[in-house]
Each structure stands twice: as structure tokens, then as C-alpha cells.
Design a protein around this motif. Sequence first.
Motif, PDB file in Angstrom:
ATOM      1  N   LEU A   1       0.855  -1.192   0.000  1.00  0.00           N
ATOM      2  CA  LEU A   1       0.000   0.000   0.000  1.00  0.00           C
ATOM      3  C   LEU A   1       0.884   1.233   0.000  1.00  0.00           C
ATOM      4  O   LEU A   1       1.893   1.279   0.712  1.00  0.00           O
ATOM      5  N   ILE A   2       0.503   2.207  -0.808  1.00  0.00           N
ATOM      6  CA  ILE A   2       1.162   3.511  -0.731  1.00  0.00           C
ATOM      7  C   ILE A   2       0.091   4.597  -0.653  1.00  0.00           C
ATOM      8  O   ILE A   2      -1.065   4.398  -1.021  1.00  0.00           O
ATOM      9  N   PHE A   3       0.507   5.761  -0.167  1.00  0.00           N
ATOM     10  CA  PHE A   3      -0.357   6.933  -0.185  1.00  0.00           C
ATOM     11  C   PHE A   3       0.504   8.143  -0.532  1.00  0.00           C
ATOM     12  O   PHE A   3       1.735   8.090  -0.448  1.00  0.00           O
ATOM     13  N   SER A   4      -0.139   9.213  -0.954  1.00  0.00           N
ATOM     14  CA  SER A   4       0.608  10.391  -1.392  1.00  0.00           C
ATOM     15  C   SER A   4      -0.129  11.653  -0.972  1.00  0.00           C
ATOM     16  O   SER A   4      -1.006  11.617  -0.108  1.00  0.00           O
ATOM     17  N   ASN A   5       0.226  12.794  -1.576  1.00  0.00           N
ATOM     18  CA  ASN A   5      -0.323  14.087  -1.186  1.00  0.00           C
ATOM     19  C   ASN A   5      -1.545  14.451  -2.028  1.00  0.00           C
ATOM     20  O   ASN A   5      -1.815  13.840  -3.067  1.00  0.00           O
ATOM     21  N   MET A   6      -2.245  15.502  -1.574  1.00  0.00           N
ATOM     22  CA  MET A   6      -3.397  16.000  -2.310  1.00  0.00           C
ATOM     23  C   MET A   6      -3.347  17.517  -2.379  1.00  0.00           C
ATOM     24  O   MET A   6      -2.954  18.175  -1.420  1.00  0.00           O
ATOM     25  N   GLU A   7      -3.763  18.066  -3.515  1.00  0.00           N
ATOM     26  CA  GLU A   7      -4.092  19.475  -3.613  1.00  0.00           C
ATOM     27  C   GLU A   7      -5.589  19.615  -3.367  1.00  0.00           C
ATOM     28  O   GLU A   7      -6.377  18.795  -3.847  1.00  0.00           O
ATOM     29  N   ILE A   8      -5.982  20.621  -2.627  1.00  0.00           N
ATOM     30  CA  ILE A   8      -7.394  20.867  -2.363  1.00  0.00           C
ATOM     31  C   ILE A   8      -7.765  22.201  -2.990  1.00  0.00           C
ATOM     32  O   ILE A   8      -7.145  23.228  -2.696  1.00  0.00           O
ATOM     33  N   LYS A   9      -8.759  22.181  -3.869  1.00  0.00           N
ATOM     34  CA  LYS A   9      -9.167  23.384  -4.594  1.00  0.00           C
ATOM     35  C   LYS A   9     -10.616  23.729  -4.293  1.00  0.00           C
ATOM     36  O   LYS A   9     -11.412  22.866  -3.911  1.00  0.00           O
ATOM     37  N   ASN A  10     -10.958  24.997  -4.490  1.00  0.00           N
ATOM     38  CA  ASN A  10     -12.353  25.398  -4.354  1.00  0.00           C
ATOM     39  C   ASN A  10     -13.073  25.203  -5.693  1.00  0.00           C
ATOM     40  O   ASN A  10     -12.475  24.721  -6.668  1.00  0.00           O
ATOM     41  N   SER A  11     -14.327  25.596  -5.730  1.00  0.00           N
ATOM     42  CA  SER A  11     -15.133  25.356  -6.937  1.00  0.00           C
ATOM     43  C   SER A  11     -14.630  26.131  -8.141  1.00  0.00           C
ATOM     44  O   SER A  11     -14.924  25.771  -9.287  1.00  0.00           O
TER      45      SER A  11
END
Length: 306
Positions: A118-128
Motif C-alpha cells: 500500500l502507498i499513499f501520497s499528497n493531495m491538492e485541495i481546490k475550491n469550486s
Amino acid sequence: MKKVSVIMPTCKREVPYISRAVESLLNQTYENLEIIIIDDSPNDYHRREEIKNYIESLNNPKVTYIQNEVNLGGALARNVGIFKATGDYITFLDDDDMYKPEKVEKQVKFMEENDFDLIFSNMEIKNSQGAIIDVRDYHDIWSFENDELLKYHIMRHATGTPTYMFKAQKLKDIGGFDQAIMGQEFYLMLKAIENGFKIGYLDEYDVVVFRHKGEAISTGKNKIKGEKILQKRKKEYFHLLTPEQIRFVNMRHNAVLAVANKRNKKYFSFIWYAFVAFTKAPIACIREAYKFMKTVVINRITLMKK
């Protein structure tokens, strides 16, 4: 080239959102993909036929479309896809989010080079409007040995469902997601750690998550209930933590309840839980509040410049 199954549940979402998600999958640089879309919308959802027609119009052999007869919820809908999947690896995408083009290719390479389960990574969070309002990364993880990763996970959550990539059989062996009103990804990572998975972290931002106005308010009541259930589960691991780490977990729990109550306009409860959070771990509370406010200010400045 090993096959990757991407599981995408959808529920009461409109075609423009779904098409953005699906197109980001069809535009992946990694070619051997199986895309499994599970429509978990109620049978009377008025746009269900539109969604079906859109997916059929793709006429793409990579895409499999499943309509659930009854609404199962996100966790169990994903499990439908997990146990239909024929890929060597399984990853996930929500119906209103997207992958950057090299997401799958980078993850497969990282999995194979290190033989991770299993691996996991980063996320960018954007608005609408598509502006970045936050990021989620894990640069503060001090060790990837399972016993230490467990402690980190109890304290801060090593989560982000769209960033997960599993060896398919390993994920099926532990039964996929557990049903929960919130925090399904927390429980899934917890099971992976407890079952001795070899887990890695890929420091890349190839997942884009969108936050829509009103979402947090609509789920606030479930979040309060689910957070209390989650905290009860965490207490089972307190014997592994130092007193300082326990105080941090308790502080974080009350801070989450404070925010959830504020979003539900329960201001007295907000003030109470905020006060309790501060008393549990004053220094950690101030530090976390500073980090949060710093992020908010930076994001607002960035948005103003745009």
C-alpha cells in the motif's frame, strides 16, 4: 504492464463533475487501466439516466458501469468495485475529484520498485473556482515502521482515499472498507497497518480534491457522531502512546468537535469544545491553531492575487 483498477463511486452527482473525473482517468499516461464506476444514487434520482447515457456514450472498453439496486453508502459502494476488480493494483477516485496525468504511472513505478502492499501520497485541495485553498501532505511522519506509523495514524491520520494504491489481493484479503458514518479511510489504513502491510509514502501532488460550498455543513451532524465513535476506537491504542501524545489526540478530538459544532451553528458547544481542546494540550493547541491560521492567511493572499 500490470493492470490497475480505479474504483469510482458516484452518488447524486451531475454529469459535468463525473465527466471531469472520468476524463482525468482516460488521460492517464499509464495505459493498462480498468475503470469501475459504481452508481450508488437512489433509483429515483432524476439524473441517473443522464449519467448512464454519458458513460455509455464513451464506448470505452476500459470503463465498467454498475448501478446499485439500493443505496449502500461510500464505503460499501467502493467494496462492490473492489471485489469486481480484475487489476493487480487498486486505487480510488471520488466522482468530483481528478487525477493529474501521471498519477497512476508514478504510483505503479513506486509500488513495483519497493514491493509495497500500500502507498499513499499528497493531495491538492481546490475550491469550486479551481484555486488551490489547501494541501495535504505527510512530511511530518517520523518513521514508516508499522508500529510507529500506527502511532502517527492515531494522532494525525495517514489518510486520503484517492491517493491510496493497494496490491489488489492484499486489499481483498482484509475485506476492503468497513462501514462507518465517517472516517472510512481512517479505518482502512488502520486495518492495513494492523495486518502488517508494507506501506510507503510517495511525496507527490497528483490528486486534486475539490471542496464545494456547503458540503461540510451538510455532513456536520454525522461528523460529530462519527468523531465520537472514532475517538472511542483510538482509545484502544492509548497504551502505545506517551502521555504527551495522548494529550494531543484528546486535544485534536475536541478541536474537531468544536469546528463541527460551529459549522452546525451550535455556538455554545463550539466554545465549550474549543476551551476543552485548549486545556487538554495548550502548547500543541496553540501550535496547531497557528499552523491553521497561517495556512488560511497564505491561501487568502494567494486567492486575492489571482
